[in-house]
Design a protein around this motif. Structure first.
Motif, short mmCIF file in Angstrom:
data_model
loop_
_atom_site.label_atom_id
_atom_site.label_comp_id
_atom_site.label_asym_id
_atom_site.label_seq_id
_atom_site.Cartn_x
_atom_site.Cartn_y
_atom_site.Cartn_z
N GLN A 1 -10.85 44.79 -12.54
CA GLN A 1 -10.52 43.50 -13.16
C GLN A 1 -9.03 43.37 -13.43
N ASP A 2 -8.39 44.49 -13.77
CA ASP A 2 -6.95 44.47 -14.04
C ASP A 2 -6.12 44.50 -12.76
N ASN A 3 -6.80 44.51 -11.62
CA ASN A 3 -6.14 44.48 -10.31
C ASN A 3 -5.14 45.61 -10.15
N MET A 4 -5.56 46.81 -10.51
CA MET A 4 -4.68 47.98 -10.43
C MET A 4 -4.77 48.59 -9.03
N PRO A 5 -3.63 48.76 -8.35
CA PRO A 5 -3.65 49.32 -6.99
C PRO A 5 -3.96 50.81 -7.00
N LEU A 6 -4.52 51.30 -5.90
CA LEU A 6 -4.85 52.71 -5.77
C LEU A 6 -4.96 53.07 -4.30
N ASN A 7 -4.25 54.12 -3.89
CA ASN A 7 -4.41 54.59 -2.51
C ASN A 7 -4.57 56.11 -2.39
N ILE A 8 -4.57 56.81 -3.52
CA ILE A 8 -4.88 58.25 -3.50
C ILE A 8 -5.74 58.56 -4.73
N LEU A 9 -6.91 59.10 -4.48
CA LEU A 9 -7.83 59.48 -5.55
C LEU A 9 -8.00 60.99 -5.52
N ILE A 10 -7.59 61.67 -6.59
CA ILE A 10 -7.70 63.12 -6.66
C ILE A 10 -8.79 63.48 -7.66
N LEU A 11 -9.91 63.97 -7.14
CA LEU A 11 -11.07 64.33 -7.96
C LEU A 11 -10.89 65.78 -8.40
N ASN A 12 -10.19 65.95 -9.49
CA ASN A 12 -9.76 67.26 -9.95
C ASN A 12 -10.63 67.83 -11.07
N VAL B 1 -11.19 49.20 -3.79
CA VAL B 1 -9.75 49.23 -4.09
C VAL B 1 -9.03 50.14 -3.10
N LEU B 2 -9.62 51.29 -2.80
CA LEU B 2 -9.02 52.20 -1.82
C LEU B 2 -8.93 51.55 -0.45
N ILE B 3 -9.97 50.82 -0.07
CA ILE B 3 -9.96 50.14 1.23
C ILE B 3 -8.91 49.04 1.25
N ALA B 4 -8.81 48.30 0.16
CA ALA B 4 -7.85 47.20 0.09
C ALA B 4 -6.41 47.69 0.15
N ASN B 5 -6.17 48.95 -0.27
CA ASN B 5 -4.82 49.51 -0.29
C ASN B 5 -4.62 50.58 0.78
N ASN B 6 -5.47 50.55 1.80
CA ASN B 6 -5.40 51.61 2.83
C ASN B 6 -4.09 51.54 3.62
N PRO B 7 -3.74 52.68 4.28
CA PRO B 7 -4.48 53.94 4.37
C PRO B 7 -4.51 54.69 3.05
N SER B 8 -5.69 55.22 2.73
CA SER B 8 -5.89 55.90 1.46
C SER B 8 -6.48 57.29 1.68
N ARG B 9 -6.33 58.12 0.65
CA ARG B 9 -6.86 59.48 0.72
C ARG B 9 -7.69 59.80 -0.52
N ILE B 10 -8.70 60.63 -0.30
CA ILE B 10 -9.51 61.16 -1.39
C ILE B 10 -9.42 62.68 -1.31
N ILE C 1 -9.73 55.54 5.56
CA ILE C 1 -9.88 56.40 4.39
C ILE C 1 -10.09 57.82 4.91
N THR C 2 -9.28 58.76 4.46
CA THR C 2 -9.49 60.17 4.82
C THR C 2 -9.79 60.96 3.56
N ALA C 3 -10.49 62.09 3.74
CA ALA C 3 -10.90 62.89 2.59
C ALA C 3 -10.75 64.37 2.91
N TYR C 4 -10.43 65.15 1.88
CA TYR C 4 -10.19 66.58 2.04
C TYR C 4 -10.74 67.31 0.82
N SER C 5 -11.24 68.52 1.02
CA SER C 5 -11.63 69.38 -0.10
C SER C 5 -10.75 70.61 -0.08
#
Length: 320
Positions: free
Chosen positions: A110-121, A157-166, A227-231
């Motif tokens: 809702q706050d329209n915050m951009p995001l293109n890297i999500l780090i699940l730490n 959000v990740l798709i809208a700001n692609n290329p993105s990484r997880i 969208i790319t992802a890495y562990s």
């Protein structure tokens, strides 16, 4: 990746800041909007700190407003001496609660915050059996299901700001038996014997394997959306995560530990290293690609994905 064995030995001691220098300006870190979960302790702090000082706009996620404010204050003191233009912002969310995750994600969108890297730490290691607020076995519930639900909600959000990484922080301890879905279902039930098949190390191994499978599954399903992802295995870090393990004093003498600065290196590498698209879905250690997550088949991933979706759908059906 072109990294030989002698280089790998050297890379064990690289810090997150070393990775920033290695990537130089090619990483586009200054154009990155990065969310780090579990950002109020251990390598989460160092991951967010290093990326912000390199010029990224970083959202630090935690469940304690007090701890978040302390971390933000400390990082901002360093940012005041920096000219990179990076920033940190605290965001509250408790991965132990699916309702908390939904509330956070709705506000973020809702706050329209951009995001293109999500780090699940974020990650927990339990010494006794416990369940999440939603009745899930807690280690799997926080380490995988909570992160999977967060990712699902933030995917637009990740798709809208692609290329993105997880980037999914797993562990070398993911190596072991395949996921026991029947046992996981039992441990997430209201049965009086729900803890019968639970084990301290087993629960952690299963959750960390789920992290690997999640990165593989995301890579396969969202590559067409850029969208790319890495562990990854961050190393054995000198934090309190496993401080209560049996024989911990003995283990310290034989297992070399990394500092948080070294432990954050592979997370930063997977987040910003240019050209990793060719390694989509793979498992990294010491800022180097490995084959440790390659053995799982498409059938394995399909079964895992359907199970994850089923759990999320069941447990969120009545959320307002």
């Amino acid at each position: 990746m072109g990294i030989n064995s002698s280089q790998t030995l050297r890379r064990k001691n690289l810090t997150a800041q070393d990775i920033i220098h290695e990537c130089n300006e090619q990483s586009k870190v200054k154009q990155s909007y990065i969310l780090v979960t579990g950002a109020t302790s251990g390598i989460g702090i160092e991951t967010g700190r290093t990326l912000a000082l390199a010029g990224a706009k970083v959202y630090l996620m935690g469940r304690s407003e007090t701890k978040l404010q302390e971390v933000i204050t400390n990082i901002n003191k360093e940012l005041q001496q920096s000219t990179t233009g990076g920033s940190v912002q605290g965001v509250l969310c408790d991965l132990n609660s699916l309702a908390s995750i939904k509330t956070f994600a709705q506000k973020f969108i809702q706050d329209n915050m951009p995001l293109n890297i999500l780090i699940l730490n974020a990650g927990i290691f339990n010494y006794k059996f416990a369940q999440t607020i939603d009745g899930l076995e807690q280690v799997m519930g926080v380490n995988h299901i909570g992160h999977a639900y967060l990712t699902k909600l933030l995917m637009p959000v990740l798709i809208a700001n692609n290329p993105s990484r997880i980037v999914v922080v797993s562990s070398e301890l993911q190596w072991g038996p395949p996921l026991n879905y029947q046992a996981l279902e039992q441990m997430s039930s209201a049965s009086t014997n729900r803890s019968k098949s639970w084990g301290m190390l087993r629960s952690y191994q299963q959750s960390k394997l789920a992290n690997v499978l999640f990165a593989r599954a995301l890579a396969a399903r969202y590559k067409d959306k850029q969208i790319t992802a890495y562990s990854l295995h961050p190393g054995v870090i000198d934090t309190n995560l496993t401080s209560q393990l049996p024989l911990q004093g003995v283990l310290k003498k034989f297992i070399p530990k990394k500092t948080p600065e070294q432990g954050a290196a592979t997370s930063v590498f997977c987040a910003i290293k240019p050209g990793l698209e060719t390694e989509n879905g793979r498992f990294f250690q010491d800022s180097t690609v490995t084959d440790l997550g390659d053995k799982w088949t498409e059938d394995d991933l399909d079964t895992f994905w359907k199970w994850t979706e089923k759990i999320i759908d069941e447990r969120t059906a009545n959320l307002s």
